[in-house]
Design an enzyme around this catalytic site. Structure first.
Site, PDB file in Angstrom:
ATOM      1  N   HIS A 192      -0.835   0.741  -9.999  1.00  0.00           N
ATOM      2  CA  HIS A 192      -1.486  -0.212  -9.096  1.00  0.00           C
ATOM      3  C   HIS A 192      -2.102  -1.372  -9.884  1.00  0.00           C
ATOM      4  O   HIS A 192      -3.313  -1.601  -9.869  1.00  0.00           O
ATOM      5  CB  HIS A 192      -2.553   0.477  -8.237  1.00  0.00           C
ATOM      6  CG  HIS A 192      -2.859  -0.294  -6.979  1.00  0.00           C
ATOM      7  ND1 HIS A 192      -3.320   0.305  -5.834  1.00  0.00           N
ATOM      8  CD2 HIS A 192      -2.777  -1.625  -6.679  1.00  0.00           C
ATOM      9  CE1 HIS A 192      -3.513  -0.614  -4.896  1.00  0.00           C
ATOM     10  NE2 HIS A 192      -3.181  -1.787  -5.394  1.00  0.00           N
TER      11      HIS A 192
ATOM     12  N   GLU B 290      -3.186   7.787  -4.517  1.00  0.00           N
ATOM     13  CA  GLU B 290      -3.573   7.271  -5.837  1.00  0.00           C
ATOM     14  C   GLU B 290      -4.920   7.865  -6.280  1.00  0.00           C
ATOM     15  O   GLU B 290      -5.824   8.004  -5.466  1.00  0.00           O
ATOM     16  CB  GLU B 290      -3.701   5.749  -5.787  1.00  0.00           C
ATOM     17  CG  GLU B 290      -2.398   5.041  -5.510  1.00  0.00           C
ATOM     18  CD  GLU B 290      -2.583   3.527  -5.344  1.00  0.00           C
ATOM     19  OE1 GLU B 290      -3.702   3.025  -5.616  1.00  0.00           O
ATOM     20  OE2 GLU B 290      -1.633   2.870  -4.943  1.00  0.00           O
TER      21      GLU B 290
ATOM     22  N   ARG C  53       0.862  -1.180   0.000  1.00  0.00           N
ATOM     23  CA  ARG C  53       0.000   0.000   0.000  1.00  0.00           C
ATOM     24  C   ARG C  53       0.900   1.233   0.000  1.00  0.00           C
ATOM     25  O   ARG C  53       1.988   1.227   0.595  1.00  0.00           O
ATOM     26  CB  ARG C  53      -0.892   0.025   1.249  1.00  0.00           C
ATOM     27  CG  ARG C  53      -2.068  -0.955   1.201  1.00  0.00           C
ATOM     28  CD  ARG C  53      -3.159  -0.424   0.277  1.00  0.00           C
ATOM     29  NE  ARG C  53      -4.375  -1.222   0.362  1.00  0.00           N
ATOM     30  CZ  ARG C  53      -4.696  -2.191  -0.476  1.00  0.00           C
ATOM     31  NH1 ARG C  53      -3.855  -2.512  -1.451  1.00  0.00           N
ATOM     32  NH2 ARG C  53      -5.841  -2.842  -0.352  1.00  0.00           N
TER      33      ARG C  53
END
Length: 310
Positions: free
Chosen positions: A275, A257, A228
């Site tokens: 991602h 993000e 993360r």
């Protein structure tokens, strides 16, 4: 039929299967005013590890029984509150282990062999003008430190084994594995050539990879993050990369993000992905199937296949 609230989107196949047993409501088409009027009939939520369930949404659902999370990470869901209220929470472990591990290996190789630099060297015509590109580094016989040796961490270690590494790890507890355990992350970083982050997100691991850890990894070190964005202090990371305190970084995740700092995008010693750790057709299909299977099993029997540990 019971009602399910879908947060963060779902594939057409997921929606079709859910619609056979549920009245489906898409959160993207509604707001808190709608929720206030319809909250009592919603018993299930389908979401993902990024969007989770905002506290105000969970608090507004008095009859919520179950949250099915599309993803292995679920730090955006308040599991403490879910346990208090008796709400079952599930996720999708196992089915994405290999794909995320492959992404981690890809980032390691891209950093070590300067994939982006050499690709640009060919495309720009520099190879023809200047001759051979500068040498890169060998991945053979490196010390690889893994932060978080769960299912995916162990899959990463297995996939990197052909390069004959010395594999070490740091996690909350020591595990029965053939790798050396470090109870101190900074000490492990100091002994590692590569630090791979695959620990869960959340308050306990927020910015656990800080300036001190990055400095310990050092100017020849490589940081890989497929966990993360919150796990790494992004400001400290940018400073370390700009100043030469850290050598390279391969990142699949970021603090805000999809916003990625311009400083990271400008650096030549980074490899950046949007991602996509588990983002293959096959893996995402398996994750979607498991998400819906957990939902339908809970409706049918009150049990689930893959509950979160809490």
């Amino acid at each position: 039929m019971p009602d399910v609230l879908v947060i963060g989107g779902a594939t057409e196949a997921m929606l079709a299967r859910m619609s056979e047993k549920f009245t489906v409501h898409k959160w993207a088409e509604h707001d808190m005013d709608w929720l206030e009027e319809n909250a009592e009939k919603i018993t299930h939520v389908v979401t993902n590890g990024h969007d989770g369930v905002r506290p105000e949404i969970m608090a507004a659902l008095p009859n919520l029984q179950m949250i099915s999370c599309y993803g292995v990470g679920y730090d955006a869901i308040d599991t403490t509150e879910a346990v208090r209220r008796g709400i079952m929470v599930t996720h999708t472990p196992g089915v994405l282990n290999d794909e995320v591990a492959t992404t981690a290996v890809m980032l390691v190789l891209a950093c070590y062999r300067e994939l982006l630099r050499d690709d640009a060297y060919v495309r720009s015509g520099e190879w023809e003008k200047k001759g051979s590109a500068p040498l890169t580094r060998s991945l053979e016989n490196q010390t690889i430190g893994i932060l978080g040796l769960g299912r995916i961490g162990q899959a990463i270690a297995t996939k990197l084994a052909p390069w004959n590494p010395t594999t070490v790890y740091h996690s909350r507890t020591k595990k029965d594995v053939p790798y050396t355990y470090y109870d101190n992350l900074e000490a492990m970083a100091a002994d590692s050539d590569i630090l791979i982050c695959i620990t869960p997100g959340g308050a306990e691991t927020r910015k656990i990879v800080n300036a001190e850890v990055l400095a310990a990894l050092g100017p020849k070190g490589t940081l890989i993050n497929v966990a993360r964005g919150s796990v790494v202090d992004e400001t400290a990371l940018i400073d370390a990369l700009q100043s030469g305190k850290l050598g390279w970084a391969g990142l699949d995740v970021f603090e805000q993000e999809p916003k990625v700092p311009q400083a990271l995008r400008d650096l030549p010693n980074t490899v950046l992905l949007p991602h996509v750790g588990s983002a293959t057709v096959e893996t995402r299909t398996a994750m979607a199937n498991l998400t819906v299977e957990n939902l339908l099993q809970h409706l049918e029997t009150g049990t689930v296949a893959t509950p979160v540990p809490e």
